[in-house]
Design a protein around this motif. Sequence first.
Motif, PDB file in Angstrom:
ATOM      1  N   GLU B  77     -21.560-120.066 -75.322  1.00 48.57           N
ATOM      2  CA  GLU B  77     -21.303-118.715 -74.855  1.00 48.57           C
ATOM      3  C   GLU B  77     -21.441-117.737 -75.997  1.00 48.57           C
ATOM      4  O   GLU B  77     -21.305-118.099 -77.153  1.00 48.57           O
ATOM      5  CB  GLU B  77     -19.900-118.600 -74.266  1.00 48.57           C
ATOM      6  CG  GLU B  77     -19.507-119.813 -73.471  1.00 48.57           C
ATOM      7  CD  GLU B  77     -18.564-119.460 -72.384  1.00 48.57           C
ATOM      8  OE1 GLU B  77     -18.753-118.419 -71.747  1.00 48.57           O
ATOM      9  OE2 GLU B  77     -17.623-120.234 -72.155  1.00 48.57           O
ATOM     10  N   GLU B  96     -24.017-120.421 -64.732  1.00 46.14           N
ATOM     11  CA  GLU B  96     -23.869-118.976 -64.933  1.00 46.14           C
ATOM     12  C   GLU B  96     -23.091-118.327 -63.788  1.00 46.14           C
ATOM     13  O   GLU B  96     -22.728-117.161 -63.876  1.00 46.14           O
ATOM     14  CB  GLU B  96     -25.261-118.328 -65.054  1.00 46.14           C
ATOM     15  CG  GLU B  96     -25.946-118.675 -66.365  1.00 46.14           C
ATOM     16  CD  GLU B  96     -27.432-118.355 -66.374  1.00 46.14           C
ATOM     17  OE1 GLU B  96     -28.085-118.533 -65.323  1.00 46.14           O
ATOM     18  OE2 GLU B  96     -27.937-117.932 -67.425  1.00 46.14           O
ATOM     19  N   LYS B 129     -28.603-123.463 -69.428  1.00 40.15           N
ATOM     20  CA  LYS B 129     -27.847-122.582 -68.546  1.00 40.15           C
ATOM     21  C   LYS B 129     -28.572-122.454 -67.223  1.00 40.15           C
ATOM     22  O   LYS B 129     -29.790-122.600 -67.155  1.00 40.15           O
ATOM     23  CB  LYS B 129     -27.673-121.188 -69.180  1.00 40.15           C
ATOM     24  CG  LYS B 129     -26.818-121.194 -70.422  1.00 40.15           C
ATOM     25  CD  LYS B 129     -26.648-119.808 -70.993  1.00 40.15           C
ATOM     26  CE  LYS B 129     -26.018-119.874 -72.377  1.00 40.15           C
ATOM     27  NZ  LYS B 129     -25.879-118.552 -73.002  1.00 40.15           N
TER      28      LYS B 129
END
Lengths: 140, 140
Positions: B77, B96, B129
């Motif tokens: 992150e 996400e 992600k």
Amino acid sequence: MDITFENLKQELKKKNIGLSYQRLKVLEYLIQNRCHPTVEQIFTELQKDIPTLSKTTIYNTLRILAEADLVKVINIEEKEARYDIDTKDHGHFKCESCGAIFDFPIDIDSLIPEDLSKFKINDKNVYFKGLCPGCLYNNN
Amino acid sequence: MDITFENLKQELKKKNIGLSYQRLKVLEYLIQNRCHPTVEQIFTELQKDIPTLSKTTIYNTLRILAEADLVKVINIEEKEARYDIDTKDHGHFKCESCGAIFDFPIDIDSLIPEDLSKFKINDKNVYFKGLCPGCLYNNN
DNA sequence: ATACAAATTTGTAATCATTACAATGCTATT
DNA sequence: AATAGCATTGTAATGATTACAAATTTGTAT
């Protein structure tokens, strides 16, 4: 497709992103400086051309370019984000001694395990850290 | 070697890291919570046991454990670091939509290109992600 | 056990990248 | 030229992390 200023301008138009002077300057800087610069670096350099430049504009521009997939955000460091105009898959190596970030080729897709078959992958990152040949040689 | 409380205590002793109550509690928490917790999560939970606990202690402890290679820092992150008691090579996938972080197996070493033969690699990270199956199904 | 030194914890204050926001300025279209 | 919408600017806020010094705990030698 090659990463040229003209091609990127086309891409911006195609995605309805205004071609302001500041945005084009940021793009130009990223094309000419493939060293994965920080916001600070981009800001300091472009300020010479644009005395009224605001750091917020750099942040805004990079966010827009990243959302349009024209720039990749590199979070290889804890604190400061870095930006890469090369959005094709490749790995990044950060030397813990001199701080330089090196690109290296990597075939990520060939290693994606069956476990992820039901996931939608939007973003792939491979970050290594260690010592680069120069620093190893100099015992840094 | 298995990740057990006793094994980790041995490791700490071997590396001359004092086995304070706070440090053992952090280790215990990481062993029992494999969800890659943040400092905030660890702090909030342990505060119930140790009312005088300071967040600085969590930071100090995690830094010491990471330096001793007993814990891996995950910078998937932008803002907040996460911590993983599993230091063996594996990939991380961040959804996400729901924010969950999933582990997946990956043979990173087989991907390392010739280009890096002269580099000393100390740390390898693979971060993806996208959307997890649950969120895909629910159109989140 | 006691005393002392070293290690650890604690709380507060500082740091620093990033974001929020409102005001100003610019651009394109009529 | 007028207007609307977008872009830029500057300042202030946010929030994770770190610095630091005082207080506490721990380990060790006597």
